[in-house]
Design a protein around this motif. Structure first.
Motif, PDB file in Angstrom:
ATOM      1  N   ASP A  38       0.864  -1.047  -0.045  1.00  0.00           N
ATOM      2  CA  ASP A  38      -0.035   0.121  -0.013  1.00  0.00           C
ATOM      3  C   ASP A  38       0.810   1.292  -0.060  1.00  0.00           C
ATOM      4  O   ASP A  38       0.725   2.424   0.225  1.00  0.00           O
ATOM      5  CB  ASP A  38      -0.985   0.019   1.121  1.00  0.00           C
ATOM      6  CG  ASP A  38      -0.155  -0.048   2.505  1.00  0.00           C
ATOM      7  OD1 ASP A  38       0.910  -0.269   2.463  1.00  0.00           O
ATOM      8  OD2 ASP A  38      -0.970   0.124   3.689  1.00  0.00           O
ATOM      9  N   SER A  40       2.915   3.910  -2.205  1.00  0.00           N
ATOM     10  CA  SER A  40       2.975   4.433  -3.501  1.00  0.00           C
ATOM     11  C   SER A  40       4.444   5.170  -3.673  1.00  0.00           C
ATOM     12  O   SER A  40       4.427   6.433  -3.128  1.00  0.00           O
ATOM     13  CB  SER A  40       1.914   5.402  -3.812  1.00  0.00           C
ATOM     14  OG  SER A  40       2.359   6.286  -4.815  1.00  0.00           O
ATOM     15  N   PHE A  42       5.612   6.542  -6.205  1.00  0.00           N
ATOM     16  CA  PHE A  42       5.311   7.652  -6.896  1.00  0.00           C
ATOM     17  C   PHE A  42       5.107   8.806  -5.908  1.00  0.00           C
ATOM     18  O   PHE A  42       5.822  10.057  -5.996  1.00  0.00           O
ATOM     19  CB  PHE A  42       4.442   7.635  -8.191  1.00  0.00           C
ATOM     20  CG  PHE A  42       4.192   8.952  -8.846  1.00  0.00           C
ATOM     21  CD1 PHE A  42       2.953   9.633  -8.559  1.00  0.00           C
ATOM     22  CD2 PHE A  42       4.988   9.362  -9.798  1.00  0.00           C
ATOM     23  CE1 PHE A  42       2.500  10.616  -9.214  1.00  0.00           C
ATOM     24  CE2 PHE A  42       4.569  10.583 -10.461  1.00  0.00           C
ATOM     25  CZ  PHE A  42       3.596  11.255 -10.178  1.00  0.00           C
ATOM     26  N   LYS A  88       9.517  -3.883  -2.062  1.00  0.00           N
ATOM     27  CA  LYS A  88       8.808  -4.054  -3.441  1.00  0.00           C
ATOM     28  C   LYS A  88       9.811  -5.122  -4.323  1.00  0.00           C
ATOM     29  O   LYS A  88       9.668  -5.941  -4.924  1.00  0.00           O
ATOM     30  CB  LYS A  88       8.675  -2.800  -4.333  1.00  0.00           C
ATOM     31  CG  LYS A  88       7.600  -1.989  -3.658  1.00  0.00           C
ATOM     32  CD  LYS A  88       6.982  -1.074  -4.532  1.00  0.00           C
ATOM     33  CE  LYS A  88       6.013  -0.015  -3.679  1.00  0.00           C
ATOM     34  NZ  LYS A  88       4.684  -0.581  -4.070  1.00  0.00           N
TER      35      LYS A  88
ATOM     36  N   SER B  22       0.720  15.121  -2.192  1.00  0.00           N
ATOM     37  CA  SER B  22       1.170  13.569  -1.684  1.00  0.00           C
ATOM     38  C   SER B  22       0.088  13.148  -0.716  1.00  0.00           C
ATOM     39  O   SER B  22       0.238  12.012  -0.304  1.00  0.00           O
ATOM     40  CB  SER B  22       2.511  13.693  -1.245  1.00  0.00           C
ATOM     41  OG  SER B  22       2.364  14.452   0.075  1.00  0.00           O
ATOM     42  N   PRO B  25      -3.402  10.320  -2.636  1.00  0.00           N
ATOM     43  CA  PRO B  25      -3.790   8.778  -2.674  1.00  0.00           C
ATOM     44  C   PRO B  25      -4.382   8.334  -1.531  1.00  0.00           C
ATOM     45  O   PRO B  25      -5.348   7.678  -1.691  1.00  0.00           O
ATOM     46  CB  PRO B  25      -2.244   8.271  -2.931  1.00  0.00           C
ATOM     47  CG  PRO B  25      -1.120   9.438  -2.876  1.00  0.00           C
ATOM     48  CD  PRO B  25      -2.030  10.667  -2.433  1.00  0.00           C
ATOM     49  N   ARG B  29      -8.065   6.499  -1.913  1.00  0.00           N
ATOM     50  CA  ARG B  29      -7.898   5.094  -1.670  1.00  0.00           C
ATOM     51  C   ARG B  29      -9.045   4.828  -0.532  1.00  0.00           C
ATOM     52  O   ARG B  29      -9.949   3.973  -0.726  1.00  0.00           O
ATOM     53  CB  ARG B  29      -6.643   4.358  -0.964  1.00  0.00           C
ATOM     54  CG  ARG B  29      -6.394   2.807  -0.987  1.00  0.00           C
ATOM     55  CD  ARG B  29      -5.042   2.487  -0.760  1.00  0.00           C
ATOM     56  NE  ARG B  29      -4.608   2.938   0.433  1.00  0.00           N
ATOM     57  CZ  ARG B  29      -3.222   3.732   0.612  1.00  0.00           C
ATOM     58  NH1 ARG B  29      -2.474   3.463  -0.655  1.00  0.00           N
ATOM     59  NH2 ARG B  29      -2.847   4.070   1.650  1.00  0.00           N
TER      60      ARG B  29
END
Lengths: 94, 94
Positions: A38, A40, A42, A88, B22, B25, B29
């Motif tokens: 969960d 990100s 980015f 990851k 930032s 997300p 979600r």
């Protein structure tokens, strides 16, 4: 003026402690679960750019609370990016 | 001095856009999954206090980038607290 100045500084320092503290649960969960589903990367990098700019902004304004808070948050954010990449990668190899 | 002033303002505004972005997300979600398991209301409230103090700090310093960024983040954070409470309640009733 001096009394106002120190009140302002204190508001900034306490604000910084609160916002920096709110970053910690994500880092603790990442370290404990060793899973980065969960996370990100980015948006962690977007946050990294933002925090870097805030540190620069703090220097341009010679504003200690801004520099200190965002430098600490940058550290936490960097740790999350490194761990995020690590977990990851581990998932793709297993 | 004016050219420096506007550069500093721009650094603050761009920093603010990155850090505010930032936050999105987590909100997206939450809205999409309608589940609040990985949301810590305690730390959202900690962040709420921090952002509120940063807005106050911005006013004390009459610092537009600080006020604008943290006011926007406060909105996103408030939406997350409201949705977090709503979905946590829904889970206890079902």
């Amino acid at each position: 003026m001096n009394q106002d100045h120190s009140t302002t500084e204190w508001v900034g320092v306490i604000a910084g402690i609160f916002t920096a503290a709110s970053l910690l649960p994500q880092l603790i969960r990442l370290v404990r679960n060793k899973k980065a589903e969960d996370i990100s990367l980015f948006f962690l990098i977007i946050l990294f750019c933002g925090l870097g700019l805030w540190v620069w902004y703090g220097f341009l304004r010679s504003d200690i609370p801004i520099i200190a808070t965002n430098a600490f948050s940058l550290l936490v954010n960097t740790a999350m990016i490194i761990l995020g990449i690590k977990y990851k990668r581990k998932r793709y190899r297993s």
